[in-house]
Scaffold this motif. Structure first.
Motif, short mmCIF file in Angstrom:
data_model
loop_
_atom_site.label_atom_id
_atom_site.label_comp_id
_atom_site.label_asym_id
_atom_site.label_seq_id
_atom_site.Cartn_x
_atom_site.Cartn_y
_atom_site.Cartn_z
N GLU A 41 0.85 -1.20 0.00
CA GLU A 41 0.00 0.00 0.00
C GLU A 41 0.89 1.25 0.00
OE1 GLU A 41 -3.18 1.94 3.07
OE2 GLU A 41 -3.36 -0.22 2.70
N LYS A 42 1.94 1.21 0.78
CA LYS A 42 2.89 2.33 0.89
C LYS A 42 3.53 2.62 -0.48
CE LYS A 42 6.91 3.73 3.59
NZ LYS A 42 7.87 3.35 4.61
N SER A 43 3.88 1.55 -1.22
CA SER A 43 4.49 1.72 -2.55
C SER A 43 3.51 2.37 -3.52
CB SER A 43 4.93 0.37 -3.11
OG SER A 43 5.96 -0.18 -2.35
N VAL A 44 2.25 1.94 -3.47
CA VAL A 44 1.25 2.50 -4.38
C VAL A 44 1.08 3.99 -4.11
CG1 VAL A 44 -1.15 2.42 -5.17
CG2 VAL A 44 0.06 0.28 -4.68
N TYR A 45 1.03 4.36 -2.83
CA TYR A 45 0.94 5.79 -2.49
C TYR A 45 2.17 6.55 -2.98
CZ TYR A 45 -3.25 5.26 0.38
OH TYR A 45 -4.53 5.02 0.80
N ALA A 46 3.33 5.92 -2.93
CA ALA A 46 4.56 6.55 -3.43
C ALA A 46 4.49 6.74 -4.95
CB ALA A 46 5.78 5.72 -3.03
N TYR A 47 3.91 5.76 -5.66
CA TYR A 47 3.72 5.91 -7.11
C TYR A 47 2.81 7.09 -7.39
CZ TYR A 47 5.37 1.01 -7.51
OH TYR A 47 6.10 -0.15 -7.45
N LEU A 48 1.71 7.17 -6.62
CA LEU A 48 0.72 8.23 -6.85
C LEU A 48 1.25 9.62 -6.51
CD1 LEU A 48 -2.52 6.47 -5.52
CD2 LEU A 48 -1.87 6.88 -7.90
N SER A 49 2.21 9.70 -5.63
CA SER A 49 2.78 11.00 -5.28
C SER A 49 3.95 11.37 -6.19
CB SER A 49 3.24 11.00 -3.83
OG SER A 49 4.36 10.16 -3.68
N GLY A 50 4.42 10.41 -6.97
CA GLY A 50 5.56 10.67 -7.86
C GLY A 50 6.91 10.52 -7.19
N ARG A 51 6.92 10.04 -5.94
CA ARG A 51 8.19 9.85 -5.23
C ARG A 51 9.01 8.74 -5.87
NH1 ARG A 51 5.69 9.75 0.46
NH2 ARG A 51 5.53 7.64 -0.30
N ILE A 52 8.34 7.70 -6.34
CA ILE A 52 9.05 6.63 -7.07
C ILE A 52 8.33 6.39 -8.40
CG2 ILE A 52 10.05 5.47 -5.07
CD1 ILE A 52 7.85 3.41 -5.17
N GLY A 53 9.10 5.96 -9.38
CA GLY A 53 8.54 5.73 -10.71
C GLY A 53 7.62 4.51 -10.74
N ILE A 54 6.58 4.62 -11.51
CA ILE A 54 5.63 3.50 -11.66
C ILE A 54 6.27 2.42 -12.51
CG2 ILE A 54 3.37 2.83 -12.59
CD1 ILE A 54 2.45 5.72 -11.98
N LYS A 55 6.23 1.21 -12.03
CA LYS A 55 6.80 0.07 -12.76
C LYS A 55 5.91 -0.23 -13.97
CE LYS A 55 9.85 -0.52 -9.55
NZ LYS A 55 11.09 0.18 -9.69
N ILE A 56 6.54 -0.48 -15.10
CA ILE A 56 5.82 -0.70 -16.35
C ILE A 56 4.83 -1.86 -16.27
CG2 ILE A 56 7.54 -2.20 -17.43
CD1 ILE A 56 5.69 0.60 -19.26
N GLU A 57 5.15 -2.88 -15.49
CA GLU A 57 4.26 -4.04 -15.39
C GLU A 57 2.96 -3.72 -14.66
OE1 GLU A 57 7.49 -4.01 -14.25
OE2 GLU A 57 7.60 -5.00 -12.30
N LEU A 58 2.89 -2.56 -13.99
CA LEU A 58 1.67 -2.16 -13.29
C LEU A 58 0.68 -1.43 -14.20
CD1 LEU A 58 3.08 -0.89 -9.87
CD2 LEU A 58 2.04 -3.11 -10.40
N ILE A 59 1.16 -0.94 -15.34
CA ILE A 59 0.33 -0.13 -16.24
C ILE A 59 -0.98 -0.83 -16.63
CG2 ILE A 59 0.22 0.97 -18.53
CD1 ILE A 59 1.84 2.57 -16.44
#
Length: 153
Positions: A41-59
Motif C-alpha cells: 500500500e505504501k508503494s502504491v501511495y509513493a507511485y501516486l505522489s511521484g516519489r518513485i517511478g511507476i513500474k511498467i508491469e503495473l500499467i
C-alpha cells in the motif's frame, strides 16, 4: 504531464479516492518483476505522489482499475487518439465493430416493433388478398429487409 499526475487527474474525474484505487489495484494482485510480490500500500501511495517511478508491469492493472485503455495514461491528445483508433480499426473484430456501431448509430440498432394486435389484424386480412398481391408483398418486405441489413453493416 507525468503518468502519476495523469492517474491522479483520472482519479479525480472518476471520484475515486487514492485509498479505493490502492485497494482495487492490490486486489488484482499485480506482481512486480523485480520482487514477484504485490506492491505494498505504501508503494502504491509513493507511485501516486511521484516519489518513485511507476513500474511498467503495473500499467495494465492501473488502466483496468481506472477502466481506460493503457494508452490514455501517457497521452490523451487528439493526434494520439486518432493514431490509436487507426491502429484498432486496422484489424477490428466483429464484436468491436458492433460495439462501435452501437455507440455511433444507436437508432439503427432499434428494431421496429409491431403490436400483436396490429400483426394479428394484418394476418387475418391476408386471407382475402389475391396471390399476386401476396407475392408482391413478400418481395417488397424482403427488399426492405435487404436494404435495412445493407445499411446497418
Amino acid at each position: 504531464m507525468e503518468v502519476y499526475e495523469r492517474i491522479n487527474l483520472l482519479l479525480q474525474e472518476k471520484k475515486l479516492s487514492k485509498k479505493e484505487f490502492t485497494e482495487k489495484l492490490r486486489s488484482l494482485e499485480p506482481k512486480l518483476n523485480s520482487t514477484t510480490e504485490i506492491p505494498s500500500e505504501k508503494s502504491v501511495y509513493a507511485y501516486l505522489s511521484g516519489r518513485i517511478g511507476i513500474k511498467i508491469e503495473l500499467i495494465p492493472y492501473i488502466a483496468e482499475v481506472l477502466e481506460i485503455p493503457e494508452q490514455l495514461l501517457f497521452d490523451d491528445s487528439t493526434r494520439t487518439r486518432k493514431t490509436y483508433l487507426k491502429h484498432i480499426l486496422k484489424d477490428i473484430s466483429s464484436e468491436e465493430k458492433e460495439m462501435i456501431k452501437e455507440k455511433i448509430c444507436p437508432e439503427q440498432n432499434s428494431k421496429i416493433t409491431i403490436s400483436k394486435d396490429r400483426f394479428h389484424k394484418i394476418n387475418d386480412l391476408l386471407i382475402y388478398a389475391p396471390e399476386i398481391f401476396l407475392e408482391n408483398l413478400e418481395n417488397t418486405l424482403k427488399n426492405y429487409k435487404d436494404l435495412t441489413l445493407k445499411f446497418t453493416k
